[in-house]
Design a protein around this motif. Sequence first.
Motif, PDB file in Angstrom:
ATOM      1  N   LEU A   1      57.045  73.319  29.825  1.00 18.55           N
ATOM      2  CA  LEU A   1      57.440  72.833  28.511  1.00 18.55           C
ATOM      3  C   LEU A   1      58.941  72.964  28.364  1.00 18.55           C
ATOM      4  CD1 LEU A   1      55.352  71.910  26.426  1.00 18.55           C
ATOM      5  CD2 LEU A   1      55.569  74.124  25.298  1.00 18.55           C
ATOM      6  N   GLU A   2      59.527  72.080  27.569  1.00 16.83           N
ATOM      7  CA  GLU A   2      60.963  72.115  27.383  1.00 16.83           C
ATOM      8  C   GLU A   2      61.247  71.553  26.002  1.00 16.83           C
ATOM      9  OE1 GLU A   2      62.973  69.571  30.186  1.00 16.83           O
ATOM     10  OE2 GLU A   2      64.789  69.628  28.980  1.00 16.83           O
ATOM     11  N   GLY A   3      62.203  72.128  25.281  1.00 20.13           N
ATOM     12  CA  GLY A   3      62.529  71.580  23.981  1.00 20.13           C
ATOM     13  C   GLY A   3      63.515  72.470  23.264  1.00 20.13           C
ATOM     14  N   SER A   4      63.860  72.128  22.038  1.00 23.74           N
ATOM     15  CA  SER A   4      64.773  72.977  21.286  1.00 23.74           C
ATOM     16  C   SER A   4      64.020  74.230  20.869  1.00 23.74           C
ATOM     17  CB  SER A   4      65.289  72.236  20.052  1.00 23.74           C
ATOM     18  OG  SER A   4      64.283  72.201  19.072  1.00 23.74           O
ATOM     19  N   GLY A   5      64.770  75.293  20.567  1.00 25.35           N
ATOM     20  CA  GLY A   5      64.140  76.552  20.186  1.00 25.35           C
ATOM     21  C   GLY A   5      63.188  76.374  19.022  1.00 25.35           C
ATOM     22  N   ALA A   6      63.638  75.638  18.013  1.00 24.67           N
ATOM     23  CA  ALA A   6      62.822  75.447  16.813  1.00 24.67           C
ATOM     24  C   ALA A   6      61.543  74.667  17.129  1.00 24.67           C
ATOM     25  CB  ALA A   6      63.644  74.705  15.755  1.00 24.67           C
ATOM     26  N   GLU A   7      61.702  73.621  17.952  1.00 27.57           N
ATOM     27  CA  GLU A   7      60.516  72.831  18.338  1.00 27.57           C
ATOM     28  C   GLU A   7      59.458  73.697  19.018  1.00 27.57           C
ATOM     29  OE1 GLU A   7      62.874  68.751  19.417  1.00 27.57           O
ATOM     30  OE2 GLU A   7      61.706  69.698  21.013  1.00 27.57           O
ATOM     31  N   LEU A   8      59.931  74.518  19.964  1.00 25.02           N
ATOM     32  CA  LEU A   8      58.974  75.323  20.717  1.00 25.02           C
ATOM     33  C   LEU A   8      58.303  76.359  19.830  1.00 25.02           C
ATOM     34  CD1 LEU A   8      60.586  75.854  24.230  1.00 25.02           C
ATOM     35  CD2 LEU A   8      58.890  74.203  23.505  1.00 25.02           C
ATOM     36  N   LEU A   9      59.070  76.896  18.868  1.00 26.77           N
ATOM     37  CA  LEU A   9      58.483  77.872  17.947  1.00 26.77           C
ATOM     38  C   LEU A   9      57.315  77.248  17.194  1.00 26.77           C
ATOM     39  CD1 LEU A   9      61.320  79.912  16.200  1.00 26.77           C
ATOM     40  CD2 LEU A   9      59.365  80.819  17.445  1.00 26.77           C
ATOM     41  N   GLN A  10      57.432  75.930  16.936  1.00 24.72           N
ATOM     42  CA  GLN A  10      56.394  75.237  16.178  1.00 24.72           C
ATOM     43  C   GLN A  10      55.269  74.711  17.066  1.00 24.72           C
ATOM     44  OE1 GLN A  10      56.259  75.276  12.911  1.00 24.72           O
ATOM     45  NE2 GLN A  10      58.129  76.509  13.045  1.00 24.72           N
ATOM     46  N   SER A  11      55.517  74.667  18.385  1.00 23.25           N
ATOM     47  CA  SER A  11      54.516  74.017  19.236  1.00 23.25           C
ATOM     48  C   SER A  11      53.237  74.843  19.319  1.00 23.25           C
ATOM     49  CB  SER A  11      55.091  73.776  20.636  1.00 23.25           C
ATOM     50  OG  SER A  11      54.638  74.760  21.523  1.00 23.25           O
ATOM     51  N   ASP A  12      52.118  74.157  19.267  1.00 24.56           N
ATOM     52  CA  ASP A  12      50.836  74.848  19.294  1.00 24.56           C
ATOM     53  C   ASP A  12      50.652  75.650  20.570  1.00 24.56           C
ATOM     54  OD1 ASP A  12      50.105  73.931  16.853  1.00 24.56           O
ATOM     55  OD2 ASP A  12      49.132  72.109  17.628  1.00 24.56           O
TER      56      ASP A  12
ATOM     57  N   ARG B   1      68.124  75.546  23.184  1.00 23.97           N
ATOM     58  CA  ARG B   1      67.037  74.898  23.908  1.00 23.97           C
ATOM     59  C   ARG B   1      66.307  75.946  24.722  1.00 23.97           C
ATOM     60  NH1 ARG B   1      67.789  71.717  27.807  1.00 23.97           N
ATOM     61  NH2 ARG B   1      69.894  72.410  28.302  1.00 23.97           N
ATOM     62  N   ALA B   2      65.073  75.625  25.104  1.00 23.40           N
ATOM     63  CA  ALA B   2      64.326  76.600  25.895  1.00 23.40           C
ATOM     64  C   ALA B   2      63.399  75.908  26.878  1.00 23.40           C
ATOM     65  CB  ALA B   2      63.527  77.519  24.978  1.00 23.40           C
ATOM     66  N   TYR B   3      63.103  76.622  27.942  1.00 28.17           N
ATOM     67  CA  TYR B   3      62.142  76.156  28.946  1.00 28.17           C
ATOM     68  C   TYR B   3      61.021  77.177  29.020  1.00 28.17           C
ATOM     69  CZ  TYR B   3      65.895  73.139  30.714  1.00 28.17           C
ATOM     70  OH  TYR B   3      66.885  72.213  30.849  1.00 28.17           O
ATOM     71  N   VAL B   4      59.805  76.691  29.195  1.00 32.08           N
ATOM     72  CA  VAL B   4      58.688  77.609  29.404  1.00 32.08           C
ATOM     73  C   VAL B   4      58.243  77.505  30.856  1.00 32.08           C
ATOM     74  CG1 VAL B   4      56.355  78.245  28.710  1.00 32.08           C
ATOM     75  CG2 VAL B   4      57.960  77.326  27.019  1.00 32.08           C
ATOM     76  N   LEU B   5      58.210  78.659  31.510  1.00 32.13           N
ATOM     77  CA  LEU B   5      57.899  78.713  32.927  1.00 32.13           C
ATOM     78  C   LEU B   5      56.541  79.369  33.110  1.00 32.13           C
ATOM     79  CD1 LEU B   5      59.422  78.119  35.591  1.00 32.13           C
ATOM     80  CD2 LEU B   5      60.255  80.456  35.535  1.00 32.13           C
ATOM     81  N   GLU B   6      55.657  78.726  33.897  1.00 32.71           N
ATOM     82  CA  GLU B   6      54.351  79.336  34.183  1.00 32.71           C
ATOM     83  C   GLU B   6      54.024  79.168  35.648  1.00 32.71           C
ATOM     84  OE1 GLU B   6      51.163  77.994  31.657  1.00 32.71           O
ATOM     85  OE2 GLU B   6      52.084  78.990  29.953  1.00 32.71           O
ATOM     86  N   ASN B   7      53.680  80.268  36.314  1.00 36.78           N
ATOM     87  CA  ASN B   7      53.347  80.242  37.745  1.00 36.78           C
ATOM     88  C   ASN B   7      54.357  79.446  38.572  1.00 36.78           C
ATOM     89  OD1 ASN B   7      50.989  81.760  37.310  1.00 36.78           O
ATOM     90  ND2 ASN B   7      49.942  79.901  36.630  1.00 36.78           N
ATOM     91  N   GLY B   8      55.628  79.618  38.243  1.00 33.27           N
ATOM     92  CA  GLY B   8      56.665  78.971  39.040  1.00 33.27           C
ATOM     93  C   GLY B   8      56.888  77.508  38.727  1.00 33.27           C
ATOM     94  N   ARG B   9      56.240  77.002  37.676  1.00 35.61           N
ATOM     95  CA  ARG B   9      56.451  75.595  37.303  1.00 35.61           C
ATOM     96  C   ARG B   9      56.916  75.517  35.856  1.00 35.61           C
ATOM     97  NH1 ARG B   9      51.903  75.535  40.590  1.00 35.61           N
ATOM     98  NH2 ARG B   9      51.911  73.954  42.238  1.00 35.61           N
ATOM     99  N   MET B  10      57.803  74.553  35.583  1.00 35.36           N
ATOM    100  CA  MET B  10      58.233  74.305  34.221  1.00 35.36           C
ATOM    101  C   MET B  10      57.095  73.585  33.499  1.00 35.36           C
ATOM    102  SD  MET B  10      61.124  75.529  33.643  1.00 35.36           S
ATOM    103  CE  MET B  10      62.789  75.521  34.271  1.00 35.36           C
TER     104      MET B  10
END
Lengths: 289, 234
Positions: free
Chosen positions: B214-225, B203-212
């Motif tokens: 996006l969150e999802g499985s690794g594969a999902e995030l790889l596919q996310s636009d 699973r992975a979290y995407v952090l931007e400017n101190g805020r979460m």
Amino acid sequence: MVIEIIDIFLSGLLMGGIYALIAVGLSMQYGVARVLNVSHGEFIMLGAFFTWSLYTYCNINPLLTLVICGPVMLLIGFVLHKTLYRSIRISSGGGAAFEGNSMLASFGLLFVIQNMAILIWGASIKGYSYLAFPVNMGGVIFPANRLVTLLFAVIISVAFYLFLARTRLGKAIRAAAQDPDAAGLMGVNINQVLALCFGLGAMMAGLAGTLLSMSFRVQPTMGLEYTLIAIIVVVLGGLGSIPGSFIGGFILGLIGSIVSAIEPSLSLVAYYMLFMILLLVKPTGILGR
Amino acid sequence: MLELNNINAFYGKVQSLWDLSLKVEEAEIVALVGANGAGKTTLLNTICGLMSPASGSVSFLGRRIDGLTPHSIVEMGLSHIPESGRVFPDMTVRENLEMGAYPYHAWKMKEETLKQVFQIFPRLEEREGQLARTLSGGEKQMLAMGRGLMSRPRLCMFDEPSYGLAPKLVLEVFRIVNSLREHGITVLLVEQNVRHTLEIADRAYVLENGRMVLEGSGAELLQSDYVKKAYLGL
């Protein structure tokens, strides 16, 4: 001529042993705990008076006093760091501000300890005679206590070096000296280790004081000269390097005895000259980086 | 295993983490990705005790650990391998590894752990007696990772282990992190190398400017636009 050279060399070593011991102590306090302890010499003075009192009033052997004086000084240093320097560290937020503030605090400590000593023991010069019989070494004659001083200074320094090199706690101290945050991440309790280092520095000073008192005069204002010498040796050996301080002590002792042989009043001048030249030419010292 | 709830943290007077929550379950590899300055390092430092959160809670194995000092957190089995390794330069490779086993429970087993670490990093065994300052950048990173494993952790946090390494070594680092699953070690991985990271992460979290964001499985995030556009340059 040969005898004169042996004389100069040996008296350099004899003085150097003490210099090495006090410099290793200061090196612990400044190199690891980051406290430039200007009152280092006062701990030497306390050790010396402690020994003098025990010898004069209780007739306790100065070499036995080493075993008492060491732990007492360690405890005093430890508690001092836990209370005074710890609160300075928190209020100054660490770093350069802490180094400045803690040095000023140690200046204060210098006067407090010195005046307390004057209140307790009076301002007059004291001394006692222990192992003062002469020993003939290849035509050169030294009082036995000077040789015992050297022997113990070397034993204490080497034992301390082995402690740092071999034991779990010794390694934690070295790690904390190199990167305190990373040492904390390894599981080292940094606050304990810094206090311990300051305590160990005070212990070395106290032990040096005990050894010094066997052959030198003891008085409340004796400390500052040794503090200055310790600072010079620490810079000479390389900041934060324990072996550097050890070797530096002997080098300074030898320089002192060579200069004294030519003109006794110039030895302190020579130390300061060396200090200035060192800062200009090789500020990292012999073993520093 | 590790749970962060509504963390707010400040770097000086500037708020660097905003209401962050995150969960790492046993035996997972969880990744935290984001640009420089997104707050990833601050977040790891908050977990390992180098910093304290202004509000919110951090718990590890069901116990609150926010406000504890780093040394007591390591003793609980949470190992943090900081950014750029931070090995002890004037200690040998072996001494560095021994320092990693500093907590008492690990110290007792250090010879045994050392053998396992040498199996994962054979290079370190060759360099055993060398001072850490003389190692190459890649070797230093390997040493930092090996040292982090010496405390026999339940959970390992890596802060940009592949940063500044040659491409071949980058792959090696990811292979090793991935292999920690077999040793039963849970991983929280912070990286800028988003593609490799998402490939090995459960699973992975995407952090931007101190805020979460996006969150999802690794594969999902790889596919996310969103991830493709912002981090993979596709």
